[in-house]
Design a protein around this motif. Sequence first.
Motif, PDB file in Angstrom:
ATOM      1  N   THR A  71     -16.373  -1.810  13.793  1.00 35.34           N
ATOM      2  CA  THR A  71     -17.037  -2.214  14.748  1.00 35.34           C
ATOM      3  C   THR A  71     -15.235  -2.021  15.331  1.00 35.34           C
ATOM      4  O   THR A  71     -15.686  -1.199  17.045  1.00 35.34           O
ATOM      5  CB  THR A  71     -17.226  -3.065  15.071  1.00 35.34           C
ATOM      6  N   ALA A  72     -14.560  -1.137  14.854  1.00 34.34           N
ATOM      7  CA  ALA A  72     -12.997  -1.160  16.013  1.00 34.34           C
ATOM      8  C   ALA A  72     -13.156   0.603  16.226  1.00 34.34           C
ATOM      9  O   ALA A  72     -14.167   1.084  15.754  1.00 34.34           O
ATOM     10  CB  ALA A  72     -11.562  -1.260  14.688  1.00 34.34           C
ATOM     11  N   GLU A  73     -12.510   0.802  17.007  1.00 35.12           N
ATOM     12  CA  GLU A  73     -12.306   2.127  17.171  1.00 35.12           C
ATOM     13  C   GLU A  73     -11.577   3.176  16.640  1.00 35.12           C
ATOM     14  O   GLU A  73     -11.249   2.785  16.223  1.00 35.12           O
ATOM     15  CB  GLU A  73     -10.899   2.449  18.096  1.00 35.12           C
ATOM     16  N   ASP A  74     -11.732   4.453  16.949  1.00 32.19           N
ATOM     17  CA  ASP A  74     -11.603   5.791  15.446  1.00 32.19           C
ATOM     18  C   ASP A  74     -10.393   5.166  15.698  1.00 32.19           C
ATOM     19  O   ASP A  74      -9.617   5.614  13.969  1.00 32.19           O
ATOM     20  CB  ASP A  74     -11.820   6.951  16.065  1.00 32.19           C
ATOM     21  N   GLN A  75      -9.533   5.828  16.305  1.00 33.16           N
ATOM     22  CA  GLN A  75      -7.937   5.525  16.469  1.00 33.16           C
ATOM     23  C   GLN A  75      -7.733   3.812  15.497  1.00 33.16           C
ATOM     24  O   GLN A  75      -6.847   4.313  14.566  1.00 33.16           O
ATOM     25  CB  GLN A  75      -7.213   5.389  18.014  1.00 33.16           C
ATOM     26  N   THR A  76      -7.755   3.344  15.977  1.00 38.15           N
ATOM     27  CA  THR A  76      -7.661   1.625  14.906  1.00 38.15           C
ATOM     28  C   THR A  76      -7.766   2.406  13.459  1.00 38.15           C
ATOM     29  O   THR A  76      -7.024   1.483  12.866  1.00 38.15           O
ATOM     30  CB  THR A  76      -8.054   0.771  14.979  1.00 38.15           C
ATOM     31  N   LYS A  77      -9.080   2.547  13.017  1.00 33.38           N
ATOM     32  CA  LYS A  77      -9.509   2.752  12.024  1.00 33.38           C
ATOM     33  C   LYS A  77      -8.513   4.461  11.254  1.00 33.38           C
ATOM     34  O   LYS A  77      -7.634   3.870   9.707  1.00 33.38           O
ATOM     35  CB  LYS A  77     -11.185   3.177  11.761  1.00 33.38           C
TER      36      LYS A  77
END
Length: 290
Positions: free
Chosen positions: A243-249
């Motif tokens: 569920t994290a943001e794409d940048q975090t992934k």
Amino acid sequence: LAPLTREQVFEAAKSHVTSPEQFVKQVVASEVVSFAIKPLTLNLLIRVWQKRGGSLPPTQREIYEQGCLELCIDSEKRQTPKLRSQLSAEDRLAVASHVAAAIFFCNRTAVWTSTRPAAKPDSDIAISELTSGHVSVQGRHLPVTESALRETLDTGLFTSRGRNRLGWAHQTYGEFLAARYLTQEGLSYRQIGDLLTHPRDPERKLIPQLQETAAWVASTNRELFEHLARTHPEVLLRSDVATAEDQTKSAFVDALLAAFTTDSFQGDWWAMRTRYRKLRHPRLSRQLRR
């Protein structure tokens, strides 16, 4: 009762949902098998599935919150009716989180319910040791008394570990509730770090027995998430990283690949292969190709 088998869960789902195969598949994919193996919480999963039109909530945290709360609701078949209705289900869930924090962060295995402290095993924590302070419930403070503890221990979250001993009906309940306690009571990142790491370890690595709890905390604590991405990326694969943001992934994938390169990856990468789907993001193929 013995835990329900996969076939029994499938048969129960077949009577209530139009796609029992998809239901069982999503239960496994969401890593909530611990709720499917008990009739009470299996019914909860089925109700949630129906209410959402054929799907489970997107995060494990939401499923566990609902499942543990369901196990705290009064049942007409409870063995000790005199304890009934003193607390709400939300109250019991908060007290159970208090118990979980004490058990996991004090390295205990069960709660000793007898009034004879001399007979208590060293591995247990006595009720008298738990009766201190208060817990936060919907903006109010609830004192942790002996009666509140005994009523909470009488819920479906706990099961017998022998005479005068109670432990978690499933290990994951306690791990989730210990993390819930840290969030609900508003502990700072530094306080959480002091609980999850060994004080004499210069690298401040996670205590192995607390890795699952750390994964739960990281789902809601950004600072811990970023710390684990650098030091224990394999632990985050157990969290709600999907569920994290794409940048975090993307940053997490880089940290994971770096951990493999330096041979510092501690987890069983093959056993966790089904969790890599959580890392899907638009730039993933470019990262892997590089």
